[in-house]
Write a protein that holds these residues in place. Structure first.
Motif, short mmCIF file in Angstrom:
data_model
loop_
_atom_site.label_atom_id
_atom_site.label_comp_id
_atom_site.label_asym_id
_atom_site.label_seq_id
_atom_site.Cartn_x
_atom_site.Cartn_y
_atom_site.Cartn_z
N SER A 81 -6.57 32.45 9.75
CA SER A 81 -5.74 32.75 8.70
C SER A 81 -4.97 31.08 8.45
N TYR A 82 -4.98 30.22 9.14
CA TYR A 82 -4.28 29.20 8.76
C TYR A 82 -4.99 28.44 7.43
N ARG A 83 -4.05 27.75 6.81
CA ARG A 83 -4.60 27.19 5.48
C ARG A 83 -5.70 26.16 6.00
N ILE A 84 -5.30 25.33 6.92
CA ILE A 84 -6.41 24.37 7.30
C ILE A 84 -7.85 25.13 7.56
N ALA A 85 -8.04 26.21 8.01
CA ALA A 85 -9.19 26.85 8.12
C ALA A 85 -9.52 27.62 6.71
N GLN A 86 -8.72 27.79 5.83
CA GLN A 86 -9.21 28.55 4.70
C GLN A 86 -9.35 27.52 3.53
N GLU A 87 -8.50 26.50 3.29
CA GLU A 87 -8.65 25.57 2.23
C GLU A 87 -9.34 24.37 2.30
N GLU A 88 -9.90 23.86 1.09
CA GLU A 88 -10.78 22.57 1.31
C GLU A 88 -9.65 21.32 1.43
N ILE A 89 -9.66 20.78 2.55
CA ILE A 89 -8.81 19.54 2.60
C ILE A 89 -9.43 18.30 1.75
N PHE A 90 -10.76 18.13 1.76
CA PHE A 90 -11.48 17.19 1.32
C PHE A 90 -10.96 15.71 2.15
N GLN A 116 -26.05 14.60 20.55
CA GLN A 116 -26.41 14.96 19.15
C GLN A 116 -25.26 15.44 18.24
N ALA A 117 -25.08 16.77 18.84
CA ALA A 117 -24.21 17.80 18.16
C ALA A 117 -22.79 17.14 17.66
N VAL A 118 -22.29 16.41 19.05
CA VAL A 118 -21.11 15.39 18.62
C VAL A 118 -21.32 14.52 17.46
N GLU A 119 -22.37 13.94 17.51
CA GLU A 119 -22.61 12.75 16.41
C GLU A 119 -22.63 13.65 14.82
N GLY A 120 -23.28 14.76 15.00
CA GLY A 120 -23.43 15.61 13.79
C GLY A 120 -22.00 16.16 13.20
N ILE A 121 -21.11 16.57 14.39
CA ILE A 121 -19.76 16.87 14.05
C ILE A 121 -18.94 15.76 13.25
N ILE A 122 -19.15 14.54 13.85
CA ILE A 122 -18.48 13.46 13.31
C ILE A 122 -19.14 12.97 11.89
N ASN A 123 -20.30 12.99 12.01
CA ASN A 123 -20.97 12.80 10.34
C ASN A 123 -20.52 14.05 9.55
N GLY A 124 -20.52 15.12 9.93
CA GLY A 124 -20.06 16.12 9.22
C GLY A 124 -18.79 16.30 8.51
N ILE A 125 -17.76 15.57 9.48
CA ILE A 125 -16.34 15.69 8.66
C ILE A 125 -15.88 14.25 8.38
N TYR A 126 -16.25 13.26 9.22
CA TYR A 126 -15.67 11.74 8.88
C TYR A 126 -16.77 10.85 8.06
N PHE A 127 -17.80 11.23 7.69
CA PHE A 127 -18.75 10.72 6.63
C PHE A 127 -17.94 10.82 5.43
N ASN A 128 -17.65 9.53 4.62
CA ASN A 128 -16.97 9.44 3.67
C ASN A 128 -15.84 9.68 3.39
N GLN A 129 -15.07 9.57 4.51
CA GLN A 129 -13.68 10.14 4.75
C GLN A 129 -13.35 11.55 4.62
N GLY A 130 -14.41 12.29 4.73
CA GLY A 130 -14.36 13.63 4.60
C GLY A 130 -14.18 14.10 3.05
N HIS A 131 -14.24 13.16 2.37
CA HIS A 131 -14.43 13.44 0.67
C HIS A 131 -15.68 13.90 0.50
N VAL A 132 -16.21 15.07 1.15
CA VAL A 132 -17.46 15.71 0.95
C VAL A 132 -17.44 17.12 0.53
N CYS A 133 -18.01 17.71 -0.41
CA CYS A 133 -17.82 18.91 -0.75
C CYS A 133 -18.44 19.80 0.22
N CYS A 134 -19.46 19.34 1.21
CA CYS A 134 -20.42 20.21 1.68
C CYS A 134 -19.85 19.67 3.25
N ALA A 135 -18.54 18.94 3.46
CA ALA A 135 -18.24 18.49 4.83
C ALA A 135 -18.17 19.51 5.75
#
Lengths: 498, 264
Positions: A399-408, A292-311
């Motif tokens: 410290s990486y930018r991909i861990a700090q900045e919103e990629i959207f 279930q968690a893996v489904e949640g991860i997938i839904n969390g980041i790939y839903f709407n191509q990740g164009h989600v402010c709460c991704a």
């Protein structure tokens, strides 16, 4: 754990099976939609030619084909829209009995339900999101939002104890391109329910569902000027923000633009709500239900191509289950179908614009350059259009930018932790505070984590759920004010009394 | 035989202690040499207020309410001193009663401000208020009632505060700090800086660890303060200098919504 690894390795052998499945194309028909060649600005109940005389073309990002010519509203156009909204406020909408306001909003909800397939196709065509999502998420939620706030219109005194809520006046509303119609609903429904009139600016790249919504307004026979739609880019938004006769600004978009708006409004006494960016932590404990968690991860980041402010763009995995989770996640990623947004089998659609595609590309490059390990499943992308393969980064430092900045975009950064305290520390180590996810079977831990995470929405053993009755909004630099629920009325009422 | 009275030295209130300004400066107000807090003093106060946040917000609401009530008890025992430094007994009594009124809100906020949300799906969903963090307060006049009206709602909601006292009438703010220090308010939860507004206010407005700014008592350039506050999306609060309401508390609260599936 070793046993788990073997198990995973064994299943990994067989993992080729799902990817081998072939689906026949199942395209949703676009014949239900008719676009005009060019659109004016919806002001005072009619479409007007822009005084600016400027236009631009809006496209289908999946095919890079033009869909219609859109007006770029200038200062004089915005002024006309605000005047229409002011007049409608003073002479019509604020004079109406609240129970009548409610009925107009119920009408809008019903019409959206009736025309939902048409709107879903428009959203997917103009925004690039999979039809499955526009059909099953955006449209039902947009209609529900109007239905929910319709019921509040004549019950406001019950929402604010010991107060007599009054409308504020004219609301200027600026919305993003990730959920064009749903964001319109989030903005317009509470504003109108509380007795305000609105001038709304849809995002530059996704104006079509807002323009089609004008036809819903017409069918609902809403008094002219109660809803006004001005299209254009950031310049139009800036004109709306700085217009002296707008009483309230509601903005959903990037933190950078949100700050600029707050600066512009400084000292003006105008009311402001901001729903800005995020970099949500999705935290997986070792006792979580992993599938279930893996489904949640997938839904969390790939839903709407990740164009989600709460991704859920930062995944925190407890070290003891790290390898199991990553291997399950990669397996699941291989089954994601990227492609035609109008195909009912599509999981991940097109990136909304060339500009956004470039931004995602440059942040992903920074992740590679800084030393993170990239994984992208094998994936055949269409030749035309804007696409980005679902991506996961491991070996990511805080410290990486991909861990700090919103990629959207559809890009996940994976980090690890050993103790709940460490997870909290890392999760909260960001200027953002919009949302977070927690996965564990231990009830007391869920509540402790929910308490300590500095975020406006916490999803426990689920992710990316939305509902009109559920308040949504951020802590810290993710903004202030709430949308949804009783709390979502507050930005749109003035409260008398001491 | 007359006795020479012992005078009080008016200093800052930071981290539960009463230090002089690190700058060594004072300014003349109400006939006293009052500490002229520096930007460094203010930064120290913000750092300490931030550290104090976890303990204060982590207290049970019942406990926090009792501490705030104890502030009123301490004020009651110093009525004469407070009256001598404010407009008089009436202002003091109203200020004390206001603290008592707010004390009682601590364990009712979540019930009045929060909600259980009937979402369309098998999820348990609720919304609760939480403190926003470090709040900067530019104390309005009158010096005691104004300060108490702004500070009490901030405190009872679980936030910590850095107060810039009235520039013209700073003494009663320090007198109030002595009440706070003896009322079991944990060190650092409230910090009071005296000094010149034009030096201190912009610093408070631009500090990245100050999450909300109460500008009810801003007497300078409000637009400039709000502009500075945008750098970290500060909650800018224009409240009432004399008023009490749960809506004044709510202005310094965040709302957190939690979802969990329902299933067997």
């Amino acid at each position: 754990m070793i046993k788990d690894k073997r198990e995973v390795a064994r299943r990994g052998e067989a993992a080729a099976i799902p990817t081998a499945w072939e689906y026949a194309p199942a395209p949703e028909s676009r014949e239900i939609v008719h676009f005009e060649d060019r659109y004016g600005l919806y002001i005072g109940g009619q479409f007007l030619e822009p005084l600016s005389n400027e236009r631009y073309t809006t496209i289908d990002p999946a095919r890079e084909e033009p869909l219609a010519e859109i007006a770029q509203a200038g200062k004089a156009d915005v002024d006309r829209a605000v005047k229409a909204a002011r007049e409608a406020y003073a002479e019509r909408w604020s004079q109406l009995r609240p129970s009548e306001r409610a009925k107009y909003l119920f009408r809008i909800a019903r019409i959206l339900q009736e025309r939902s397939r048409e709107f879903a196709v428009v959203e997917s065509l103009n925004g690039g999101k999979p039809i499955r999502e526009s059909r099953d998420v955006d449209l039902p939620l947009a209609a529900a939002h109007f239905f929910y706030y319709a019921g509040w219109a004549d019950k406001l005194e019950y929402a604010f104890p010991n107060r007599t809520p009054r409308p504020i006046g004219v609301a200027g509303q600026i919305i993003p391109w990730n959920f064009p119609l749903l964001m319109l609903a989030w903005k317009i429904a509470p504003a109108l329910a509380a007795g305000n009139t609105v001038v709304l600016k849809p995002a530059e790249t996704t104006p079509l569902s807002a323009l089609l919504f004008c036809d819903v307004v017409r069918q609902a026979e809403l008094p002219p000027g109660v809803v006004n739609i001005v299209t254009g880019d950031g310049r139009t938004g800036a004109e709306l923000v700085s217009h002296p006769d707008v009483d309230k600004i509601a903005f959903t978009g990037s933190t950078e633009v949100g700050k600029a708006i707050q600066r512009t409004l400084a000292g003006s006494g105008k009311r402001l709500t901001l729903e800005l960016g995020g970099k949500a932590a999705n935290i997986i404990f070792d006792d979580a239900p992993l599938d279930q968690a893996v489904e949640g991860i997938i839904n969390g980041i790939y839903f709407n191509q990740g164009h989600v402010c709460c991704a859920g763009s930062r995944l925190f995995v407890e070290e003891s289950i790290y390898e199991t989770v990553i291997s399950k996640l990669k397996r699941r990623m291989k089954t994601l179908r990227v492609g035609d947004p109008l195909d009912k089998n599509t999981d991940v659609g097109a990136i909304n614009s060339k500009q956004q595609l470039d931004k995602i590309g440059s942040l992903v490059q920074s992740g590679i350059d800084e030393g993170a390990e990239i994984y992208q499943p094998p994936c055949k992308l269409p030749e035309r259009g804007y696409w980005f393969v679902p991506t996961v980064f491991t070996n990511v430092a805080q410290s990486y930018r991909i861990a700090q900045e919103e990629i959207f975009g559809p890009v996940l950064s994976v980090l690890t932790f050993r103790t709940p305290d460490e997870a909290i520390e890392k999760a909260n180590n960001t200027p953002y505070g919009l949302s977070a996810g927690v996965w564990t079977e231990k009830g007391s831990r869920i509540l402790a984590m929910a308490q300590k995470l500095r975020a406006g929405v916490v999803w426990a053993n689920t992710y990316n759920r939305f509902d009109p009755a559920s308040p949504f909004g951020g802590y810290k630099e993710s903004g202030f004010g709430r949308e949804g629920g009783r709390h979502g009325l507050e930005p749109y009422v003035a409260l008398d009394g001491s | 035989m007359s006795r020479l009275p012992v005078r009080k030295t008016y200093k800052l209130f930071i981290g539960g202690a009463f230090p002089r300004s690190e700058s060594g400066r004072t300014y003349d107000a109400e006939g006293a040499n009052v500490a002229r807090g520096s930007r460094k003093d203010l930064r120290d106060a913000v750092r300490i207020a931030r550290q104090a946040g976890a303990g204060w917000s982590g207290m049970t609401a019942y406990n926090r309410g009792q501490v705030v009530y104890r502030v009123a008890e301490m004020m009651e025992t110093r009525r004469a001193e407070l009256a001598g430094l404010s407009s008089g007994a009436d202002e003091v009594e109203r200020a004390i009663d206001r603290v008592v009124w707010y004390a009682g809100w601590a364990d009712k906020l979540a019930q009045v401000v929060g909600s259980a949300n009937p979402v369309a799906g098998p999820y348990f969903n609720f919304t609760i208020p939480e403190p926003t963090g470090v709040v900067g307060i530019l104390a309005p006049e009158p010096p005691l009632l104004g300060l108490v009206s702004r500070l009490a709602p901030v405190l009872v909601g679980g936030n910590t505060a850095v107060v810039v006292a009235s520039e013209a009438h700073p003494l009663v703010a320090i007198e109030l700090a002595e009440c706070l220090a003896t009322a079991d308010v944990p060190p650092g939860v409230v910090n009071v800086i005296t000094g010149l507004r034009r030096e201190l206010a912009p610093q408070l407005a631009s500090h990245m660890d100050v999450v909300a700014l109460d500008v009810t008592g801003a007497d300078g350039d409000l637009a400039e303060l709000e502009r500075l506050g945008a750098e970290n999306v500060k909650r800018i609060v224009r409240g009432k200098a004399d008023g009490q309401s749960p809506y004044e508390i709510e202005a310094f609260l965040e709302l957190k919504t939690v979802w969990h599936p329902i299933g067997m």
